[in-house]
Design an enzyme around this catalytic site. Structure first.
Site, PDB file in Angstrom:
ATOM      1  N   PRO A  90      -3.380 -10.583 -10.214  1.00 36.08           N
ATOM      2  CA  PRO A  90      -3.611 -11.434  -9.030  1.00 36.08           C
ATOM      3  C   PRO A  90      -2.667 -12.642  -9.014  1.00 36.08           C
ATOM      4  O   PRO A  90      -2.559 -13.323  -8.001  1.00 36.08           O
ATOM      5  CB  PRO A  90      -5.067 -11.887  -9.180  1.00 36.08           C
ATOM      6  CG  PRO A  90      -5.660 -11.046 -10.252  1.00 36.08           C
ATOM      7  CD  PRO A  90      -4.551 -10.534 -11.104  1.00 36.08           C
ATOM      8  N   GLU A 117     -10.260  -9.336 -20.601  1.00 38.06           N
ATOM      9  CA  GLU A 117     -10.143 -10.665 -19.974  1.00 38.06           C
ATOM     10  C   GLU A 117      -8.697 -11.017 -19.660  1.00 38.06           C
ATOM     11  O   GLU A 117      -8.413 -11.812 -18.790  1.00 38.06           O
ATOM     12  CB  GLU A 117     -10.744 -11.734 -20.892  1.00 38.06           C
ATOM     13  CG  GLU A 117     -12.220 -11.533 -21.166  1.00 38.06           C
ATOM     14  CD  GLU A 117     -13.060 -11.536 -19.899  1.00 38.06           C
ATOM     15  OE1 GLU A 117     -13.038 -12.543 -19.184  1.00 38.06           O
ATOM     16  OE2 GLU A 117     -13.720 -10.515 -19.626  1.00 38.06           O
ATOM     17  N   ARG A 154       6.393   6.029   0.158  1.00 41.09           N
ATOM     18  CA  ARG A 154       6.598   6.294   1.577  1.00 41.09           C
ATOM     19  C   ARG A 154       7.999   5.930   2.051  1.00 41.09           C
ATOM     20  O   ARG A 154       8.450   6.407   3.074  1.00 41.09           O
ATOM     21  CB  ARG A 154       5.542   5.560   2.403  1.00 41.09           C
ATOM     22  CG  ARG A 154       4.130   6.009   2.048  1.00 41.09           C
ATOM     23  CD  ARG A 154       3.067   5.353   2.884  1.00 41.09           C
ATOM     24  NE  ARG A 154       3.148   5.760   4.271  1.00 41.09           N
ATOM     25  CZ  ARG A 154       3.716   5.063   5.224  1.00 41.09           C
ATOM     26  NH1 ARG A 154       4.269   3.902   4.958  1.00 41.09           N
ATOM     27  NH2 ARG A 154       3.759   5.514   6.445  1.00 41.09           N
ATOM     28  N   ASP A 169       5.660   2.992  11.846  1.00 40.50           N
ATOM     29  CA  ASP A 169       4.434   2.430  11.274  1.00 40.50           C
ATOM     30  C   ASP A 169       4.219   0.969  11.633  1.00 40.50           C
ATOM     31  O   ASP A 169       5.159   0.265  11.953  1.00 40.50           O
ATOM     32  CB  ASP A 169       4.511   2.464   9.750  1.00 40.50           C
ATOM     33  CG  ASP A 169       4.279   3.845   9.228  1.00 40.50           C
ATOM     34  OD1 ASP A 169       3.708   4.653   9.961  1.00 40.50           O
ATOM     35  OD2 ASP A 169       4.680   4.099   8.090  1.00 40.50           O
TER      36      ASP A 169
HETATM   37  C1  4F9 Z   1      -3.931  -6.848  -9.839  1.00 36.03           C
HETATM   38  C2  4F9 Z   1      -5.828  -7.706  -8.696  1.00 36.03           C
HETATM   39  C3  4F9 Z   1      -3.216  -6.974  -8.670  1.00 36.03           C
HETATM   40  C4  4F9 Z   1      -5.057  -7.813  -7.556  1.00 36.03           C
HETATM   41  C5  4F9 Z   1      -5.593  -6.617 -12.288  1.00 36.03           C
HETATM   42  C6  4F9 Z   1      -7.665  -7.197 -12.504  1.00 36.03           C
HETATM   43  C7  4F9 Z   1      -5.263  -7.213  -9.865  1.00 36.03           C
HETATM   44  C8  4F9 Z   1      -6.038  -7.095 -11.096  1.00 36.03           C
HETATM   45  N1  4F9 Z   1      -3.787  -7.462  -7.564  1.00 36.03           N
HETATM   46  N2  4F9 Z   1      -7.325  -7.445 -11.252  1.00 36.03           N
HETATM   47  N3  4F9 Z   1      -6.627  -6.697 -13.142  1.00 36.03           N
END
Ligand code: 4F9
Length: 247
Positions: A90, A117, A154, A169
């Site tokens: 994230p 974690e 794609r 698209d």
């Molecule tokens: C990875 C969430 C990419 C959103 C990886 C737990 C993640 C993620 N985008 N969440 N591990």
């Protein structure tokens, strides 16, 4: 393109990468995807790949060593292929069409999917690109890796049949798509717009462009900020805004 994925849940990828366009691209040899079980690279006889965090605290941390070993093995077997190592998190750069197009031009991608974690920070030295698929936390990097591979595939020549072309698209021209209809002409009293049955291709193109602009203005107006419009298109936007006000 060659893709290697490092994960502790290799079976998660089985169905997704066997079906549909990805499955077809693998069979045609356009995509060569290999899934590697991180536990195969554990030094531990119990195949453990995580450990407690230094400094204390809850949760476990993915060890650096098995990840380095897995990447080392993949680099050895792929020899001179220039590779890009991607970490799904994230904290990464947000995935969008441009990121997908750029990655689709690479020869070799290695995805590292993390769990627990977090990962030992020293794994980050290996990473060329950190990618996020949205502002939320998932149970692991596997689903994001699948999403990124799907979005990239794609744009690779031969993955999508010509008549399913990506140029039409949503997002390809920076805006949203226009509405689509198929038979029957009337469904639950809702009619297909006359213009689509007219056979007048110029009028159909005009209608589709207007609908695409209308859709974007209504649902994602901020997309217009990154778009260079022709004079005619600016006029169209003004007209649509006026229509919206009157609605
Ligand atoms: C990875 C969430 C990419 C959103 C990886 C737990 C993640 C993620 N985008 N969440 N591990």
């Amino acid at each position: 393109m060659k893709i290697d994925i490092i994960t502790i849940f290799p079976r998660m990828f089985d169905q997704i990468f066997e079906e549909s366009m990805i499955g077809r691209a693998r069979k045609n040899g356009i995509l060569d995807i290999k899934i590697h079980n991180l536990r195969d690279f554990s030094e531990n006889k119990h195949r453990i790949v995580d450990d407690r965090p230094f400094g204390g605290g809850s949760g476990m941390v993915l060890k650096a060593e098995p990840v380095y070993k897995a990447v080392g093995y993949i680099k050895k077997v792929t020899k001179k292929l220039k590779s890009k190592i991607i970490f799904l998190s994230p904290q990464g750069k947000a995935l969008n069409n441009k990121v997908a197009i750029d990655l689709s031009k690479e020869k070799h991608l290695i995805f590292i999917c993390a769990h627990y974690e977090g990962v030992d920070e020293r794994v980050m030295k290996l990473i060329d690109s950190e990618i996020s698929i949205g502002d939320y936390v998932l149970t692991g990097g596997e689903l994001p890796a699948m999403v990124v591979v799907d979005a990239i595939a794609r744009f690779m020549p031969g993955v999508i049949k010509e008549n399913e072309s990506v140029e039409k698209d949503s997002f390809f021209n920076g805006l949203l798509d226009y509405p689509h209809y198929t038979r029957p002409r009337i469904f639950k009293k809702a009619k297909v717009p006359d213009v689509l049955l007219s056979g007048n291709h110029k009028e159909i193109e005009k209608w589709r462009k207007k609908q695409s602009f209308k859709n974007t203005l209504l649902k994602r107006p901020e997309l217009f900020k990154n778009k260079n419009l022709t004079e005619e298109e600016i006029k169209l936007v003004k007209e649509l805004k006026k229509e919206q006000k009157n609605d």
